[in-house]
Enzyme design. Structure first.
Site, PDB file in Angstrom:
ATOM      1  N   GLU A 133      14.009  13.932   1.773  1.00  0.00           N
ATOM      2  CA  GLU A 133      13.528  15.309   1.893  1.00  0.00           C
ATOM      3  C   GLU A 133      12.306  15.590   1.005  1.00  0.00           C
ATOM      4  O   GLU A 133      12.374  16.393   0.062  1.00  0.00           O
ATOM      5  CB  GLU A 133      14.653  16.293   1.561  1.00  0.00           C
ATOM      6  N   GLU A 151      21.788  12.813   7.099  1.00  0.00           N
ATOM      7  CA  GLU A 151      22.695  13.789   6.484  1.00  0.00           C
ATOM      8  C   GLU A 151      23.061  14.859   7.493  1.00  0.00           C
ATOM      9  O   GLU A 151      22.223  15.299   8.269  1.00  0.00           O
ATOM     10  CB  GLU A 151      22.059  14.505   5.276  1.00  0.00           C
TER      11      GLU A 151
END
Length: 516
Positions: free
Chosen positions: A228, A421
């Protein structure tokens, strides 16, 4: 996560990373600002409508339709700082998170990751949990300061040995080691030298990648360069709610460009040692729907998509920044001639971290006049509110995974995708019998997996699903207040207990089918 009060103020920060959505923010809507620029958007459906037919099918899909391809990877995801503890053992250096959590007022309840889940000492127990759950992939991260305590120079042999033992034991258990090279714990010394806004970081990161790849690349074949990048750049350098806690628009803009350069440099460094390795990045994504059918809201959603998902993806795959801002601030970002060629690399897969959807709309003229940053990024963002809410306040919307996977599939010519995720915070505790009855978590993953199966059936090339998370753990600014794990952790004793959802996930992995 950030305080609810700050969500109500004008800001320049990224609004929709998974760790920033609070229920109050969802109820009130999220304020406007420049990097709402980092939550992927699609115009697949109109806000306020019911789930699409694909989502409806996902709720009644048959077991045969929910089967996954042969060889599909079933896994869980963790991060070094969130589970390892041992924050200054065996030669490990200080990270920006070690410094940040020890700064009063930064973390809920004053929690720290000093011990976390003590996985540095209990990693064999954690691998045993994965084996009991029939998993065949484990996404974990390397702590940079455990490898290079000062961020540069020779490797710390004890740190490398720790990860080498983890890798060997995973392979013995027939579990793929799926390694993230950077999951937010930058060596503090590198931050003091300028951190991610400093162009030198691209080369330092590539050196670190080579150190790890030399040690583990004979056994690890699948790597993620970053977790991220949108989140750690925005929350760390602009919003200031995550380490290192800076609030500078210039630092934010410069860090985004340096991270893109580092992504390219890291890719080439790893491939130079192991040409056959599979290398990608885990991107935070969230399909964004226009609030209305107006042209202005549709444009706002597309602007958000261009910046949020593509801000770190387009430079790698196409050597350019996506068209999301009203103009590209090249000077502020310090983009130099030849930089985009350096950023461009053919990622072997695209990792998607996804939890919820977002709604995008265009701010009014007066809002843009009041907040100058909205002339650069004229978009307002808020979370969906029609679906059930998790305990952290995020909307459960399974179609969001289908929409995002299909958009990436269309836009990038059917790339290989890994779901790196997806998960939900439900704070269920053991009952009198020691059982953790968390049916809501089972319902969440079953619905998202069924939506994913639909995307695969329609042509998406998805190779694996990694639930967040194996363990309840330290959830950044939220401390230990939110539980995402398939295994309950008693933080006083460090005892692990597989929840009922974890037992269900074990059956899913064994059957290669979400409908069990």
């Amino acid at each position: 996560m950030i305080p609810v009060s700050s969500l109500k103020e004008p800001y320049l920060g990224l609004r929709l990373t998974r760790r920033k959505f609070l229920s109050s923010a969802l109820g009130a809507g999220v304020a406007t600002g420049l990097p709402a620029i980092f939550s992927a958007c699609s115009t697949a459906s109109k806000a306020g409508t019911a789930m699409s037919s694909a989502s409806a099918r996902a709720q009644v899909i048959s077991p045969a339709q929910a089967a996954f391809p042969k060889g599909f990877f079933w896994g869980t995801a963790t991060a070094s700082y969130q589970i390892e503890g041992a924050w200054k053992e065996d030669g490990k250096g200080e990270s920006i998170w070690d410094r940040f959590v020890h700064t009063p007022g930064k973390i809920k309840n004053g929690d720290t990751g000093d011990i976390a889940c003590d996985s540095y000492h209990r990693w064999t127990e954690d691998i045993a949990l994965m084996k009991a759950m029939n998993l065949n992939s484990y996404r974990f991260s390397i702590s940079w300061p455990r490898i290079q305590p000062l961020g540069t120079g020779a490797a710390n042999s004890k740190g490398l040995d720790y990860y080498s033992r983890v890798v060997d034991t995973l392979l013995e258990a027939h579990i793929r080691p799926f390694v993230t090279l950077y999951h937010w714990d930058l060596p503090q010394t590198l931050q003091e030298a300028g951190g991610w806004p400093n162009r030198d970081m691209a080369g330092r990161y590539a050196d670190y990648v080579q150190v790890v790849a030399r040690a583990l690349g004979d056994r690890v074949t699948d790597w993620m360069l970053f977790n991220e990048p949108d989140a750690f750049v925005d929350l760390g350098y602009l919003e200031g709610t995550h380490a290192p806690g800076h609030t500078s628009i210039l630092d934010f803009l410069r860090a985004t460009h340096v991270v893109n350069l580092a992504q390219g440099a890291g890719f080439r460094a790893l491939k130079a040692l192991w040409p056959g390795a599979r290398v990608g990045t885990a991107f935070s994504m969230s399909p964004c729907e226009p609030a209305t059918d107006s042209p202005e809201d549709k444009l706002a959603a597309e602007r958000a998509h261009a910046i949020i998902n593509a801000w770190f993806l387009e430079p790698a795959l196409r050597g350019r920044y996506a068209d999301g801002l009203t103009f590209l601030p090249e000077s502020a970002m310090r983009i130099k001639l030849g930089d985009m060629e350096q950023a461009r690399v053919p990622l072997d897969f695209i990792g998607i971290n996804l939890y919820y959807r977002t709604i995008a709309s265009s701010p009014g003229v007066m809002e843009r006049v009041a907040h100058a940053q909205e002339w650069l990024f004229p978009v307002k963002m808020e979370g969906g509110r029609e679906g059930p809410m998790t305990d952290i306040g995020w909307e459960v919307w399974p179609k969001s995974l289908y929409d995002m996977v299909m958009r990436i599939t269309r836009d990038y010519d059917r790339p290989v995708i890994e779901i790196t995720e997806s998960g939900c915070a439900y704070n269920d505790v053991p009952n009198a019998n020691g059982v953790v009855p968390d049916q809501r978590r089972t319902t969440y993953h079953q619905a998202y997996l069924t939506a994913l199966a639909q995307a695969i059936a329609e042509g998406a090339d998805v190779r694996g699903y990694h639930a967040w998370s194996l363990l309840d753990n330290f959830e950044w600014a939220e401390g230990y207040s939110q539980r995402f794990g398939f295994a309950y952790v008693d933080y006083k004793t460090q005892k692990r207990t597989i929840k009922e959802s974890g037992k269900w996930y074990a059956r899913v992995a064994a059957a290669n089918n979400a409908q069990v």
